[in-house]
Design a protein around this motif. Structure first.
Motif, PDB file in Angstrom:
ATOM      1  N   SER A  19     -20.542  46.699  20.585  1.00 25.69           N
ATOM      2  CA  SER A  19     -20.500  45.553  19.503  1.00 25.69           C
ATOM      3  C   SER A  19     -19.898  46.055  18.231  1.00 25.69           C
ATOM      4  N   ILE A  20     -20.446  46.916  17.358  1.00 25.46           N
ATOM      5  CA  ILE A  20     -20.212  47.402  16.171  1.00 25.46           C
ATOM      6  C   ILE A  20     -18.756  48.278  16.112  1.00 25.46           C
ATOM      7  N   VAL A  21     -18.472  49.129  17.210  1.00 26.17           N
ATOM      8  CA  VAL A  21     -17.439  49.725  17.454  1.00 26.17           C
ATOM      9  C   VAL A  21     -16.108  48.834  17.320  1.00 26.17           C
ATOM     10  N   SER A  22     -16.383  47.603  17.752  1.00 23.08           N
ATOM     11  CA  SER A  22     -15.244  46.706  17.916  1.00 23.08           C
ATOM     12  C   SER A  22     -14.465  46.205  16.732  1.00 23.08           C
ATOM     13  N   PHE A  23     -15.342  46.723  15.471  1.00 19.15           N
ATOM     14  CA  PHE A  23     -14.674  46.105  14.332  1.00 19.15           C
ATOM     15  C   PHE A  23     -14.070  47.093  13.741  1.00 19.15           C
ATOM     16  N   PRO A  24     -12.880  47.095  13.446  1.00 17.78           N
ATOM     17  CA  PRO A  24     -11.888  48.246  12.644  1.00 17.78           C
ATOM     18  C   PRO A  24     -12.309  48.121  11.077  1.00 17.78           C
ATOM     19  N   SER A  25     -13.530  48.719  10.867  1.00 21.16           N
ATOM     20  CA  SER A  25     -13.997  48.450   9.474  1.00 21.16           C
ATOM     21  C   SER A  25     -13.611  49.660   8.586  1.00 21.16           C
ATOM     22  N   PHE A  26     -12.311  49.794   8.347  1.00 22.14           N
ATOM     23  CA  PHE A  26     -11.790  50.825   7.734  1.00 22.14           C
ATOM     24  C   PHE A  26     -11.274  50.600   6.229  1.00 22.14           C
ATOM     25  N   GLY A  27     -11.739  49.505   5.738  1.00 25.31           N
ATOM     26  CA  GLY A  27     -11.475  49.105   4.439  1.00 25.31           C
ATOM     27  C   GLY A  27      -9.943  48.448   4.451  1.00 25.31           C
ATOM     28  N   THR A  28     -10.053  47.107   3.935  1.00 25.18           N
ATOM     29  CA  THR A  28      -8.626  46.389   3.808  1.00 25.18           C
ATOM     30  C   THR A  28      -8.742  45.724   2.641  1.00 25.18           C
ATOM     31  N   GLU A  29      -7.700  44.683   2.356  1.00 29.28           N
ATOM     32  CA  GLU A  29      -7.715  43.845   1.210  1.00 29.28           C
ATOM     33  C   GLU A  29      -9.102  43.072   1.004  1.00 29.28           C
ATOM     34  N   ALA A  30      -9.452  43.228  -0.181  1.00 28.31           N
ATOM     35  CA  ALA A  30     -10.579  42.541  -0.451  1.00 28.31           C
ATOM     36  C   ALA A  30     -10.646  41.165  -0.502  1.00 28.31           C
ATOM     37  N   THR A  31     -11.466  40.307  -0.031  1.00 27.61           N
ATOM     38  CA  THR A  31     -11.570  38.725  -0.112  1.00 27.61           C
ATOM     39  C   THR A  31     -12.982  38.377  -0.835  1.00 27.61           C
ATOM     40  N   ASP A  32     -13.281  37.085  -0.938  1.00 26.67           N
ATOM     41  CA  ASP A  32     -14.438  36.692  -1.422  1.00 26.67           C
ATOM     42  C   ASP A  32     -15.599  37.025  -0.864  1.00 26.67           C
ATOM     43  N   HIS A  33     -16.572  37.936  -1.174  1.00 28.24           N
ATOM     44  CA  HIS A  33     -17.629  38.295  -0.748  1.00 28.24           C
ATOM     45  C   HIS A  33     -17.460  39.464   0.489  1.00 28.24           C
ATOM     46  N   ALA A  34     -16.176  39.756   0.440  1.00 26.42           N
ATOM     47  CA  ALA A  34     -15.774  40.968   1.296  1.00 26.42           C
ATOM     48  C   ALA A  34     -15.227  41.937   0.405  1.00 26.42           C
ATOM     49  N   PRO A  35     -15.585  42.884  -0.278  1.00 29.42           N
ATOM     50  CA  PRO A  35     -14.888  43.621  -1.276  1.00 29.42           C
ATOM     51  C   PRO A  35     -13.999  44.779  -0.750  1.00 29.42           C
ATOM     52  N   PHE A  36     -14.302  45.067   0.545  1.00 31.19           N
ATOM     53  CA  PHE A  36     -13.784  46.129   1.333  1.00 31.19           C
ATOM     54  C   PHE A  36     -12.982  45.690   2.551  1.00 31.19           C
ATOM     55  N   GLY A  37     -12.841  44.316   2.455  1.00 34.00           N
ATOM     56  CA  GLY A  37     -12.061  43.634   3.661  1.00 34.00           C
ATOM     57  C   GLY A  37     -12.924  42.914   4.713  1.00 34.00           C
ATOM     58  N   GLU A  38     -12.548  41.956   5.309  1.00 33.47           N
ATOM     59  CA  GLU A  38     -13.303  41.189   6.313  1.00 33.47           C
ATOM     60  C   GLU A  38     -13.986  42.180   7.266  1.00 33.47           C
ATOM     61  N   HIS A  39     -13.320  43.063   8.015  1.00 33.19           N
ATOM     62  CA  HIS A  39     -13.697  43.555   9.206  1.00 33.19           C
ATOM     63  C   HIS A  39     -15.087  44.579   8.887  1.00 33.19           C
ATOM     64  N   ASP A  40     -15.041  45.008   7.393  1.00 33.51           N
ATOM     65  CA  ASP A  40     -16.129  45.905   7.116  1.00 33.51           C
ATOM     66  C   ASP A  40     -17.362  45.052   6.730  1.00 33.51           C
ATOM     67  N   LEU A  41     -17.128  43.922   6.329  1.00 29.56           N
ATOM     68  CA  LEU A  41     -18.257  42.748   6.083  1.00 29.56           C
ATOM     69  C   LEU A  41     -18.731  42.278   7.499  1.00 29.56           C
ATOM     70  N   ASP A  42     -17.730  42.130   8.378  1.00 29.11           N
ATOM     71  CA  ASP A  42     -18.070  41.577   9.789  1.00 29.11           C
ATOM     72  C   ASP A  42     -19.086  42.849  10.779  1.00 29.11           C
TER      73      ASP A  42
END
Length: 446
Positions: A19-42
């Motif tokens: 489940s958690i490997v499926s998120f490409p959580s390598f830091g992308t453009e910040a959005t509201d409440h997702a300072p390192f990108g949506e994938h990191d927050l997800d």
């Protein structure tokens, strides 16, 4: 307590890891409440959801920097400090599998993060669940802390430390067994100096990597070639440029590498007039311990200081070099900076700090280290193992009385930050058994 992990428990752990490997959580453009990108927050939210299904209470930082999951009660807080971010996968064509889809082939797990750090995080989490299901009555509160910026600037864990309770003791499952009791200080800095009328070069590399190649392209290629030949340095050339060859390694192991930028700079110093080049050639040289610059700096706990010159820029206006120092744990940082600044001044150069991480040192006879060593030896039977020292940096150093503990066995080849990142299921199972023994033993620490 029976530390044997059942096949059902392994299946549950692997399903959660998938489940958690499926998120490409390598830091992308910040959005509201997702300072390192949506994938990191997800990825963080998915991890917290897994914890909730296992009976933990969870907290998500409203700004999206970190989260944590608690279980148990007690006056003391045992921390398990993890991270949900990963490094990018790089060229996808180099992978045998989809890096963001957990794949099992011949008993091996493939996917970005299975070693660093999603796999060990899941191993520790399900090991604690196994221990509790087997009857462990928690005497301490246990908190899994999830950082989302470990691979870059540690902004998540730094925000946690400012806002939340510091753990009384803890582990970071983000290194090797048996236990890492000392981590050198990490100093990254920039050397600044005057430029050169005739040279324009810009060699950019990460602070934490010894450069494996360095290219010069300019009107004095023949003279640079002659200088390289005189120095007996390996290089390749074409009509447009010369590329000096080196051997890239992590900065913490700089003496094991061959610094191509330093080698090129030493040759350039024979052709161009620039104080920065003279410093590299006459001051630093190829000594990755920087003894000519700083003296022989070491201690009995963690060994010698290491020095890596990673990047070099020289143009008409200015020159700069990025450096990475791993400082022994008992050595005073300011004394190192003062000595470096004094040496640089002799070449007309100045020092500018970029980043610094304090060292971590928990003595080998401390209850924490002794308990973890015993747990590792109990499961593996490896009575010859000794506690480790590293020039690397783990999240253990952000709080007192914390150490890096696993999750890679000494026999496991590292695929961290590499293509085809992988972890054998059998090794993951052994790691979980070690964590079961560790949580059981740590439960008795007063």
């Amino acid at each position: 307590m029976n530390a044997t992990i059942s096949e059902t428990e392994m299946d549950q752990a692997i399903q959660s890891l998938s489940s958690i490997v499926s998120f490409p959580s390598f830091g992308t453009e910040a959005t509201d409440h997702a300072p390192f990108g949506e994938h990191d927050l997800d990825a963080l939210k998915a991890m917290l959801h897994i914890c909730e299904t296992l009976g933990f209470t969870t907290y998500l930082d409203p700004d999206g920097y970190y989260g944590y999951a608690d279980i148990g009660t007690g006056d003391k807080l045992l921390g398990v400090i993890c991270h949900m971010d990963v490094v990018p996968a790089g060229n996808l064509s180099d992978w045998q599998t989809d890096p963001f889809k957990l794949t099992i082939k011949d008993g091996v797990l493939y996917g970005r993060g299975v070693q660093d750090d999603k796999g060990p995080t899941i191993a520790a989490l399900y090991a604690l669940k196994h221990a509790m299901d087997a009857g462990l009555k928690l005497r301490h509160q246990i908190r899994f802390i999830f950082e989302t910026d470990e691979e870059t600037l540690w902004r998540g864990i730094n925000k946690y430390v400012k806002e939340q309770r510091t753990v009384d003791f803890g582990i970071a499952p983000d290194a090797d067994f048996p236990v890492t009791y000392a981590e050198k200080a990490l100093l990254q800095a920039r050397i600044i100096g005057p430029g050169s009328e005739d040279l324009n070069i810009d060699l950019q590399n990460p602070f934490n990597a010894v450069p494996g190649a360095a290219e010069y392209s300019g009107p004095k290629q023949g003279e640079v070639k002659a200088a390289l030949q005189k120095l007996n340095f390996t290089f390749t050339e074409n009509d447009q440029s010369i590329t000096v060859a080196g051997q890239s390694v992590h900065s913490m192991e700089a003496p094991k590498g061959t610094n191509a930028v330093v080698r090129l700079a030493m040759a350039l110093s024979q052709v161009f007039d620039a104080p920065m080049l003279q410093f590299i050639d006459k001051g630093l040289g190829q000594d990755a311990y920087a003894a000519n610059v700083l003296g022989d700096i070491s201690d009995t706990v963690s060994g010698r200081l290491t020095f890596n010159l990673a990047s070099l820029t020289v143009n008409k206006q200015t020159s700069s070099a990025d450096i990475d120092l791993r400082i022994p744990v008992t050595v005073d940082k300011q004394a190192v900076v003062d000595k470096l600044s004094s040496t640089l001044a002799k070449f007309g150069l100045t020092y500018q700090q970029f980043d610094y991480l304090n060292p971590q040192y928990v003595k080998t006879d401390s209850p924490l280290v002794k308990t973890l060593m015993a747990a590792y030896q109990q499961v593996t039977g490896d009575k010859n193992a000794e506690p480790l020292v590293t020039g690397g940096a783990t999240l253990a150093r952000v709080m007192p009385n914390c150490v890096a503990f696993g999750g890679m066995l000494p026999s496991v080849k590292s695929y961290m930050h590499q293509v085809n990142e992988q972890w054998q299921i059998a090794d993951m199972k052994t790691t979980m058994q070690i964590y079961v023994a560790a949580f059981t033993a740590l439960n008795s620490i007063e």
